[in-house]
Design a protein around this motif. Sequence first.
Motif, PDB file in Angstrom:
ATOM      1  N   GLY A  61       0.803  -1.221   0.000  1.00 40.34           N
ATOM      2  CA  GLY A  61       0.000   0.000   0.000  1.00 40.34           C
ATOM      3  C   GLY A  61       0.834   1.268   0.000  1.00 40.34           C
ATOM      4  O   GLY A  61       0.311   2.361  -0.167  1.00 40.34           O
ATOM      5  N   VAL A  62       2.151   1.120   0.224  1.00 40.24           N
ATOM      6  CA  VAL A  62       3.020   2.293   0.321  1.00 40.24           C
ATOM      7  C   VAL A  62       3.996   2.287  -0.864  1.00 40.24           C
ATOM      8  O   VAL A  62       4.534   1.239  -1.206  1.00 40.24           O
ATOM      9  CB  VAL A  62       3.804   2.275   1.658  1.00 40.24           C
ATOM     10  CG1 VAL A  62       4.740   3.451   1.762  1.00 40.24           C
ATOM     11  CG2 VAL A  62       2.843   2.266   2.833  1.00 40.24           C
ATOM     12  N   PRO A  63       4.222   3.449  -1.507  1.00 40.09           N
ATOM     13  CA  PRO A  63       5.151   3.498  -2.647  1.00 40.09           C
ATOM     14  C   PRO A  63       6.557   3.020  -2.267  1.00 40.09           C
ATOM     15  O   PRO A  63       7.010   3.272  -1.148  1.00 40.09           O
ATOM     16  CB  PRO A  63       5.187   4.984  -3.006  1.00 40.09           C
ATOM     17  CG  PRO A  63       3.946   5.558  -2.459  1.00 40.09           C
ATOM     18  CD  PRO A  63       3.614   4.759  -1.245  1.00 40.09           C
ATOM     19  N   ASP A  64       7.236   2.351  -3.203  1.00 43.32           N
ATOM     20  CA  ASP A  64       8.558   1.796  -2.889  1.00 43.32           C
ATOM     21  C   ASP A  64       9.584   2.879  -2.551  1.00 43.32           C
ATOM     22  O   ASP A  64      10.421   2.689  -1.673  1.00 43.32           O
ATOM     23  CB  ASP A  64       9.075   0.881  -4.013  1.00 43.32           C
ATOM     24  CG  ASP A  64       8.745   1.403  -5.393  1.00 43.32           C
ATOM     25  OD1 ASP A  64       8.290   2.557  -5.491  1.00 43.32           O
ATOM     26  OD2 ASP A  64       8.941   0.667  -6.371  1.00 43.32           O
ATOM     27  N   LEU A  65       9.475   4.036  -3.230  1.00 47.08           N
ATOM     28  CA  LEU A  65      10.435   5.118  -2.948  1.00 47.08           C
ATOM     29  C   LEU A  65      10.275   5.637  -1.519  1.00 47.08           C
ATOM     30  O   LEU A  65      11.267   5.921  -0.824  1.00 47.08           O
ATOM     31  CB  LEU A  65      10.255   6.256  -3.963  1.00 47.08           C
ATOM     32  CG  LEU A  65      11.243   7.411  -3.869  1.00 47.08           C
ATOM     33  CD1 LEU A  65      12.673   6.914  -3.983  1.00 47.08           C
ATOM     34  CD2 LEU A  65      10.964   8.448  -4.949  1.00 47.08           C
ATOM     35  N   VAL A  66       9.019   5.753  -1.056  1.00 46.91           N
ATOM     36  CA  VAL A  66       8.760   6.217   0.307  1.00 46.91           C
ATOM     37  C   VAL A  66       9.325   5.224   1.318  1.00 46.91           C
ATOM     38  O   VAL A  66       9.998   5.602   2.278  1.00 46.91           O
ATOM     39  CB  VAL A  66       7.246   6.420   0.537  1.00 46.91           C
ATOM     40  CG1 VAL A  66       6.963   6.783   1.987  1.00 46.91           C
ATOM     41  CG2 VAL A  66       6.709   7.495  -0.382  1.00 46.91           C
ATOM     42  N   TYR A 110       5.442  -8.845  -2.664  1.00 41.69           N
ATOM     43  CA  TYR A 110       4.837  -9.185  -3.961  1.00 41.69           C
ATOM     44  C   TYR A 110       5.038 -10.674  -4.255  1.00 41.69           C
ATOM     45  O   TYR A 110       4.155 -11.346  -4.779  1.00 41.69           O
ATOM     46  CB  TYR A 110       5.430  -8.319  -5.077  1.00 41.69           C
ATOM     47  CG  TYR A 110       4.977  -6.878  -4.984  1.00 41.69           C
ATOM     48  CD1 TYR A 110       3.857  -6.444  -5.677  1.00 41.69           C
ATOM     49  CD2 TYR A 110       5.643  -5.960  -4.185  1.00 41.69           C
ATOM     50  CE1 TYR A 110       3.417  -5.141  -5.591  1.00 41.69           C
ATOM     51  CE2 TYR A 110       5.227  -4.648  -4.086  1.00 41.69           C
ATOM     52  CZ  TYR A 110       4.115  -4.237  -4.787  1.00 41.69           C
ATOM     53  OH  TYR A 110       3.694  -2.944  -4.678  1.00 41.69           O
TER      54      TYR A 110
ATOM     55  N   LEU B 169      -0.446   1.541  -8.897  1.00 39.64           N
ATOM     56  CA  LEU B 169       0.987   1.657  -9.174  1.00 39.64           C
ATOM     57  C   LEU B 169       1.334   3.069  -9.637  1.00 39.64           C
ATOM     58  O   LEU B 169       2.399   3.598  -9.320  1.00 39.64           O
ATOM     59  CB  LEU B 169       1.419   0.632 -10.228  1.00 39.64           C
ATOM     60  CG  LEU B 169       1.491  -0.809  -9.735  1.00 39.64           C
ATOM     61  CD1 LEU B 169       1.875  -1.747 -10.872  1.00 39.64           C
ATOM     62  CD2 LEU B 169       2.502  -0.942  -8.601  1.00 39.64           C
ATOM     63  N   HIS B 172       1.595   5.320  -6.732  1.00 42.25           N
ATOM     64  CA  HIS B 172       2.896   5.130  -6.088  1.00 42.25           C
ATOM     65  C   HIS B 172       4.027   5.752  -6.907  1.00 42.25           C
ATOM     66  O   HIS B 172       4.993   6.263  -6.360  1.00 42.25           O
ATOM     67  CB  HIS B 172       3.154   3.639  -5.872  1.00 42.25           C
ATOM     68  CG  HIS B 172       2.268   3.036  -4.837  1.00 42.25           C
ATOM     69  ND1 HIS B 172       2.333   1.726  -4.465  1.00 42.25           N
ATOM     70  CD2 HIS B 172       1.279   3.575  -4.086  1.00 42.25           C
ATOM     71  CE1 HIS B 172       1.434   1.485  -3.526  1.00 42.25           C
ATOM     72  NE2 HIS B 172       0.771   2.590  -3.296  1.00 42.25           N
ATOM     73  N   THR B 175       5.472   9.512  -6.698  1.00 40.86           N
ATOM     74  CA  THR B 175       6.505   9.933  -5.740  1.00 40.86           C
ATOM     75  C   THR B 175       7.764  10.410  -6.464  1.00 40.86           C
ATOM     76  O   THR B 175       8.530  11.190  -5.908  1.00 40.86           O
ATOM     77  CB  THR B 175       6.900   8.778  -4.805  1.00 40.86           C
ATOM     78  OG1 THR B 175       7.209   7.636  -5.597  1.00 40.86           O
ATOM     79  CG2 THR B 175       5.781   8.444  -3.855  1.00 40.86           C
ATOM     80  N   TYR B 210      -0.055   7.846   1.954  1.00 36.81           N
ATOM     81  CA  TYR B 210      -0.136   7.037   0.735  1.00 36.81           C
ATOM     82  C   TYR B 210      -0.980   5.780   0.984  1.00 36.81           C
ATOM     83  O   TYR B 210      -1.745   5.346   0.122  1.00 36.81           O
ATOM     84  CB  TYR B 210       1.258   6.643   0.249  1.00 36.81           C
ATOM     85  CG  TYR B 210       1.977   7.760  -0.472  1.00 36.81           C
ATOM     86  CD1 TYR B 210       1.553   8.189  -1.727  1.00 36.81           C
ATOM     87  CD2 TYR B 210       3.066   8.395   0.094  1.00 36.81           C
ATOM     88  CE1 TYR B 210       2.204   9.208  -2.390  1.00 36.81           C
ATOM     89  CE2 TYR B 210       3.720   9.420  -0.554  1.00 36.81           C
ATOM     90  CZ  TYR B 210       3.288   9.822  -1.799  1.00 36.81           C
ATOM     91  OH  TYR B 210       3.928  10.835  -2.447  1.00 36.81           O
TER      92      TYR B 210
END
Lengths: 232, 240
Positions: A61-66, A110, B169, B172, B175, B210
Amino acid sequence: MTSLVFAYGSQLWEGTVATVQLALLSLGLSFVIGLAGAAAKLSANRWYSMPATVYTTLIRGVPDLVLMLLLFYSFQDLLNRITDAFKQSQIEIDPFLAGVCVLGLIYGAYFTETFRGAFLAVPRGQLEAAAAFGMTQGQTFRRILFPQMMRFALPGISNNWQVILKATALVSIIGLRDVVRVAQDAITGTVSKGAYYAFLFLLTAALIYLLLAIVSDWFFHILMKRYSVGFR
Amino acid sequence: MMDLIKEYWQQYLWGTEGRPSGMVVTLWLTILSVCLGFMLAIPLSLARVSTNPIISRLTLAYTYLFRGTPLYVQLLLIYTGIYSLHAVRATPLLNYFFRDAFRCTILSFTLNTGAYTTEIFAGAIRATSLGEIEAGRAFGMSTLTLYRRIILPSALRRALPAYSNEVILMLHATTLASTATIADILKVARNAASDYYLPFVAYGIAALLYLVVSFLLVWSFHLAERKWLAHLRPAIKRMG
């Protein structure tokens, strides 16, 4: 103009090697986490399945960059506080190691979903037959479940690999000298000499990724054929 | 920690003094690139399934290029790369367009999500059952009518699960805009983190925001699937 790319050629090559190493190690780590996560998620014991569900839900649920910046800087901060408390000199976290750990942790979530689906796709009768033969859980996994599961998991694995390969580009943001960082450094290096080759260097970086994607496509195509022997 | 939240909460959500930032910017980036990507993907997915090999291959070349390279590199190429070309700077219109970080970001996001969406829609169009097409033909529909009334409505519905994944995606992926100096949630978090030396709190708030948006998206797509894919649900579940 092209001679300039050659001048930075060895650095670009080193960057490419760093990218591929990072991607492969992250793949290995996330593969292992994924297998363990899938086993935990399918477990009847809630103490295993609940944390696994929380892990996959939060990570996806959270962006990979964050996540990358959160984990990298928080951990570095924690480490600094500990070394300060003991009056030691600060320890800098290696961006490569951090990249492997963070990408492994993210894509482990994933892979957990990929393997969970693949575990479920293997007919129950196969596992019952293995139990009837008196196989231990380890033997069942090694001899029965894993070889059959791989056929169902391969499309997902191939997809995840391509995503990991591209996600490695983000690790340049926390300071790894990968292809992207080398290209950016080359731009700064040439701009200081009064030349604007940004387009050329970034295009080269893009082409390197494209080449890696094509090679992996071809490799997975061969693997897919191998694991589908006896079907179709 | 409270100081950080007190100073930055507005910036995390909608910005201060007429300068939008944070959640509002992230949502705007997502909506704009997803909508533009959708408009790009509809004609391109038709081109992708075209029986003309040249049209189909050209579309494949586009989707392969944009799916085979990282979005970060695409953004850098469009934002720093293209603007470094003399020909672009010399042309007033191009110079105007590529000078602006926001426009470059939207362009790269749109081209990227457009490529993925094209493949998702093309896959759904290809999977249309032959019976539906035959039924349309039997009614004497022209190819255009057939696509408009039968194939596209049916394919877009079936594409919904994969498409919802792509939209999340894309959320996300926004960002990356923070690397092009755009004040989205992550950019605010980076400023707050360096201001207070509290990376865990600053990035933790961003992660939470997010997460909330992701869950809202998942939930709304779930509702959309219940409505538009009701005909594909297993009979037992439908009764319950």
